[in-house]
Design a protein around this motif. Structure first.
Motif, PDB file in Angstrom:
ATOM      1  N   CYS A  34       0.804  -1.226   0.000  1.00 34.06           N
ATOM      2  CA  CYS A  34       0.000   0.000   0.000  1.00 34.06           C
ATOM      3  C   CYS A  34       0.839   1.278   0.000  1.00 34.06           C
ATOM      4  O   CYS A  34       0.279   2.364   0.054  1.00 34.06           O
ATOM      5  CB  CYS A  34      -0.918   0.014   1.217  1.00 34.06           C
ATOM      6  N   SER A  35       2.134   1.163  -0.059  1.00 34.76           N
ATOM      7  CA  SER A  35       3.010   2.329   0.106  1.00 34.76           C
ATOM      8  C   SER A  35       2.743   3.431  -0.917  1.00 34.76           C
ATOM      9  O   SER A  35       2.728   4.612  -0.563  1.00 34.76           O
ATOM     10  CB  SER A  35       4.479   1.923   0.075  1.00 34.76           C
ATOM     11  N   LYS A  36       2.500   3.080  -2.157  1.00 33.65           N
ATOM     12  CA  LYS A  36       2.238   4.108  -3.180  1.00 33.65           C
ATOM     13  C   LYS A  36       0.820   4.653  -3.052  1.00 33.65           C
ATOM     14  O   LYS A  36       0.590   5.847  -3.222  1.00 33.65           O
ATOM     15  CB  LYS A  36       2.488   3.553  -4.569  1.00 33.65           C
ATOM     16  N   LYS A  37      -0.120   3.782  -2.726  1.00 31.60           N
ATOM     17  CA  LYS A  37      -1.524   4.187  -2.628  1.00 31.60           C
ATOM     18  C   LYS A  37      -1.746   5.207  -1.509  1.00 31.60           C
ATOM     19  O   LYS A  37      -2.555   6.115  -1.658  1.00 31.60           O
ATOM     20  CB  LYS A  37      -2.392   2.953  -2.397  1.00 31.60           C
ATOM     21  N   SER A  39       0.722   7.173  -0.144  1.00 29.67           N
ATOM     22  CA  SER A  39       1.878   8.071  -0.036  1.00 29.67           C
ATOM     23  C   SER A  39       1.490   9.512   0.307  1.00 29.67           C
ATOM     24  O   SER A  39       2.220  10.200   1.005  1.00 29.67           O
ATOM     25  CB  SER A  39       2.729   8.033  -1.298  1.00 29.67           C
ATOM     26  N   LYS A  65       9.878  12.274   2.909  1.00 29.33           N
ATOM     27  CA  LYS A  65       8.946  11.519   2.065  1.00 29.33           C
ATOM     28  C   LYS A  65       9.564  10.346   1.309  1.00 29.33           C
ATOM     29  O   LYS A  65       9.010   9.872   0.330  1.00 29.33           O
ATOM     30  CB  LYS A  65       8.235  12.439   1.064  1.00 29.33           C
ATOM     31  N   GLN A  66      10.710   9.844   1.771  1.00 28.10           N
ATOM     32  CA  GLN A  66      11.295   8.630   1.188  1.00 28.10           C
ATOM     33  C   GLN A  66      10.634   7.421   1.823  1.00 28.10           C
ATOM     34  O   GLN A  66      10.304   7.438   3.015  1.00 28.10           O
ATOM     35  CB  GLN A  66      12.786   8.556   1.484  1.00 28.10           C
ATOM     36  N   PHE A  67      10.460   6.363   1.052  1.00 30.83           N
ATOM     37  CA  PHE A  67       9.962   5.109   1.589  1.00 30.83           C
ATOM     38  C   PHE A  67      11.141   4.162   1.722  1.00 30.83           C
ATOM     39  O   PHE A  67      11.799   3.837   0.735  1.00 30.83           O
ATOM     40  CB  PHE A  67       8.889   4.500   0.676  1.00 30.83           C
TER      41      PHE A  67
END
Length: 112
Positions: A34-37, A39, A65-67
């Motif tokens: 879900c990281s992009k959804k 963000s 804001k880096q994952f």
């Protein structure tokens, strides 16, 4: 002269081995799936979804804001913390570990 060159080369490669742990305080924890959804608003990500998507692994969203993905040890700590928690969302943690590329080799994890 060869001894000096050898010493310089060995020293250059030894520096990363002694890298200090980095601490990330009060950062969102999100599963990789879900990281992009989520963000734009990682605090809206729910515990129920994170537990459901645990097989994808977990990561943190840094202040810039880096994952960064967590290693297997970090993933295990997140799963245990989520299962013991009654939080519904706003999953934040304090994480300490060595950053290697885009992955944190976790030495400590504390869900807030």
């Amino acid at each position: 002269m060869r001894k000096i060159v050898l010493t310089v080369v060995l020293t250059a490669f030894a520096v990363p081995v002694f890298a200090a742990n980095e601490t990330f305080s009060d950062v969102p924890v999100v599963d990789v799936n879900c990281s992009k959804k989520v963000s734009a608003d990682p605090d809206s990500h729910t515990r129920a979804c994170a537990v459901k998507c645990q097989e994808s692994g977990f990561g943190i969203v840094t202040k810039d804001k880096q994952f960064l993905k967590l290693d297997a040890n970090g993933n295990a700590q997140v799963i245990a913390a989520l299962k013991a928690s009654d939080k519904k969302d706003h999953l934040r943690a304090d994480v300490t570990g060595d950053v290697q590329g885009h992955t944190v080799k976790v030495s400590s994890f504390q869900l807030r």
